[in-house]
Motif scaffolding. Structure first.
Motif, PDB file in Angstrom:
ATOM      1  N   LEU A 128     -38.839  53.445  52.554  1.00 42.21           N
ATOM      2  CA  LEU A 128     -39.888  53.555  52.584  1.00 42.21           C
ATOM      3  C   LEU A 128     -40.914  53.086  51.343  1.00 42.21           C
ATOM      4  N   ILE A 129     -39.996  52.921  50.130  1.00 42.16           N
ATOM      5  CA  ILE A 129     -40.810  52.543  48.881  1.00 42.16           C
ATOM      6  C   ILE A 129     -40.686  50.981  49.003  1.00 42.16           C
ATOM      7  N   ASP A 130     -39.680  50.526  49.519  1.00 46.01           N
ATOM      8  CA  ASP A 130     -39.922  48.984  49.770  1.00 46.01           C
ATOM      9  C   ASP A 130     -41.040  48.469  50.574  1.00 46.01           C
ATOM     10  N   GLY A 136     -48.368  45.857  49.646  1.00 49.99           N
ATOM     11  CA  GLY A 136     -49.381  45.844  48.468  1.00 49.99           C
ATOM     12  C   GLY A 136     -50.129  46.984  48.215  1.00 49.99           C
ATOM     13  N   VAL A 137     -49.607  48.202  48.448  1.00 47.29           N
ATOM     14  CA  VAL A 137     -50.155  49.448  48.358  1.00 47.29           C
ATOM     15  C   VAL A 137     -49.296  50.211  47.354  1.00 47.29           C
ATOM     16  N   GLY A 138     -48.391  49.673  46.599  1.00 50.74           N
ATOM     17  CA  GLY A 138     -47.526  50.398  45.881  1.00 50.74           C
ATOM     18  C   GLY A 138     -48.372  50.816  44.470  1.00 50.74           C
ATOM     19  N   HIS A 139     -49.357  50.251  44.095  1.00 49.99           N
ATOM     20  CA  HIS A 139     -50.127  50.609  42.929  1.00 49.99           C
ATOM     21  C   HIS A 139     -50.698  52.026  43.032  1.00 49.99           C
ATOM     22  N   ARG A 140     -50.894  52.313  44.477  1.00 48.78           N
ATOM     23  CA  ARG A 140     -51.716  53.617  44.654  1.00 48.78           C
ATOM     24  C   ARG A 140     -50.652  54.814  44.600  1.00 48.78           C
ATOM     25  N   ASN A 175     -38.351  47.371  39.366  1.00 46.80           N
ATOM     26  CA  ASN A 175     -39.595  47.807  38.872  1.00 46.80           C
ATOM     27  C   ASN A 175     -39.257  48.531  37.244  1.00 46.80           C
ATOM     28  N   GLY A 176     -38.240  47.687  36.913  1.00 45.92           N
ATOM     29  CA  GLY A 176     -37.841  47.905  35.203  1.00 45.92           C
ATOM     30  C   GLY A 176     -37.227  48.886  34.977  1.00 45.92           C
ATOM     31  N   LEU A 177     -36.369  49.470  36.065  1.00 49.27           N
ATOM     32  CA  LEU A 177     -35.423  50.690  35.648  1.00 49.27           C
ATOM     33  C   LEU A 177     -33.896  50.289  35.432  1.00 49.27           C
ATOM     34  N   ALA A 281     -49.404  55.721  59.527  1.00 53.05           N
ATOM     35  CA  ALA A 281     -50.580  55.884  58.586  1.00 53.05           C
ATOM     36  C   ALA A 281     -50.219  54.933  57.386  1.00 53.05           C
ATOM     37  N   LEU A 282     -49.061  54.608  57.167  1.00 55.61           N
ATOM     38  CA  LEU A 282     -48.968  53.539  56.068  1.00 55.61           C
ATOM     39  C   LEU A 282     -49.231  52.202  56.531  1.00 55.61           C
ATOM     40  N   LEU A 283     -48.983  51.908  57.888  1.00 58.79           N
ATOM     41  CA  LEU A 283     -49.482  50.341  58.440  1.00 58.79           C
ATOM     42  C   LEU A 283     -51.017  50.436  58.130  1.00 58.79           C
ATOM     43  N   VAL A 284     -51.623  51.382  58.743  1.00 61.50           N
ATOM     44  CA  VAL A 284     -53.156  51.432  58.730  1.00 61.50           C
ATOM     45  C   VAL A 284     -53.710  51.200  57.258  1.00 61.50           C
ATOM     46  N   LEU A 285     -52.951  52.059  56.284  1.00 55.65           N
ATOM     47  CA  LEU A 285     -53.187  51.902  54.874  1.00 55.65           C
ATOM     48  C   LEU A 285     -53.110  50.470  54.309  1.00 55.65           C
ATOM     49  N   GLY A 286     -52.244  49.817  54.903  1.00 49.77           N
ATOM     50  CA  GLY A 286     -51.792  48.474  54.240  1.00 49.77           C
ATOM     51  C   GLY A 286     -53.018  47.523  55.202  1.00 49.77           C
ATOM     52  N   LEU A 287     -53.586  47.734  56.350  1.00 54.29           N
ATOM     53  CA  LEU A 287     -54.517  47.051  56.851  1.00 54.29           C
ATOM     54  C   LEU A 287     -56.028  47.384  56.131  1.00 54.29           C
TER      55      LEU A 287
END
Length: 291
Positions: A128-130, A136-140, A175-177, A281-287
């Motif tokens: 899911l994280i990947d 392109g919505v990881g910053h949110r 992610n720097g860990l 929901a994730l797909l639409v958020l990306g769109l």
């Protein structure tokens, strides 16, 4: 996808397009010069890669400019977005563009946020994280993702399969860990060769190949594994399904973590929409993000 007499060429068609008369997009520098020489096509430099000036090809004799093709691609993504929102009853057919993006963004954000917080196995959470970061919505979701990855970094046991081991290593390093390459020891020998290559776990080998690019100079076995997995993936391409061929081709051209995030999001959105188990929901958020 066709719109107003235009045929769109997605990133997923790069390697199949190489065998047709239609020039591919997103090709490597060497391939672009080869296309230019053999087909007398003009290329424009963008970042560290070359992209064909005709990103989408018109069915008429007049080629579209980069600006025109980008507008049409955006319109195509917006049409897909509006269709999905209408189907889910989140907007009406009379909503304008601003209403679609502004009224739904927060609702979608909360749904994805809940999915990140819901208890589930590590493999599902990592995938899911990947996906979130590829869209392109990881910053949110920085805080949620950071918390999950910190838990993965503190977990001392390895994963049960090669795919998840590679994914975990890549996510943490990217992610720097901190994480150790020792978790690969049960899958590879000191020469970087996979112990049970006969298992035909091509997805796992691909995951390890991409992870190997994040190895340090002192992690010799993982660096050797890069060469072994690259050779294995090249040889396995003819016998793999089209979807996997596409993934392998793109990884061999440029590993995932090195790709330009905005371009990767635009290319991946079409691919993700075709997956049977995608999270709506994730797909639409990306769109929403790219439209």
């Amino acid at each position: 996808m066709k719109l107003a007499g235009v045929t769109f060429i997605s990133y997923s068609s790069v390697h199949t397009a190489a065998f047709s008369k239609r020039p591919p997009i997103g090709i490597s520098v060497r391939e672009a010069y080869s296309w230019k020489k053999n087909n007398k096509l003009s290329c424009t430099r963008f970042g560290t890669s070359l992209f064909m000036s005709t990103k989408c090809q018109s069915t008429s004799s007049s080629p579209l400019s980069i600006d025109d093709s980008t507008k049409l691609e955006t319109q195509g993504h917006y049409s897909l977005l509006k269709s999905m929102l209408l189907h889910q009853g989140m907007v009406s057919d009379y909503d304008n563009n601003d209403q679609v993006t502004k009224s739904t963004s927060e609702e979608l954000f909360k749904k994805v946020q809940m999915a990140l917080k819901e208890p589930c196995d590590r493999s599902t959470k990592m995938r899911l994280i990947d996906t979130i970061q590829r869209l392109g919505v990881g910053h949110r979701f920085e805080e949620e993702i950071k918390l999950i990855l910190q838990g993965l970094a503190e977990f001392n046991s390895g994963e049960v399969n090669l795919f998840d081991t590679g994914l975990r290593f890549r996510l943490l390093r990217h992610n720097g860990l901190p994480t150790s390459s020792d978790f690969f020891d049960k899958f590879i020998n000191e020469n970087g060769e996979i112990k049970d290559v006969s298992s035909q776990d091509t997805w796992g080998i691909l995951s390890m190949y991409e992870a190997s690019y994040l190895a340090t100079n002192s992690e010799e076995s993982l660096l050797k594994a890069m060469e072994f997995t690259r050779s294995h993936l090249k040889n396995s391409m003819p016998s793999t399904p089209p979807e996997l061929q596409n993934q392998i081709g793109k990884a061999l051209e440029l590993p995932r973590h090195l790709r330009m995030a905005p371009l990767e999001a635009r290319n991946y959105i079409d691919e993700y929409s075709q997956e049977l188990n995608h999270y709506p929901a994730l797909l639409v958020l990306g769109l929403v993000s790219i439209s």
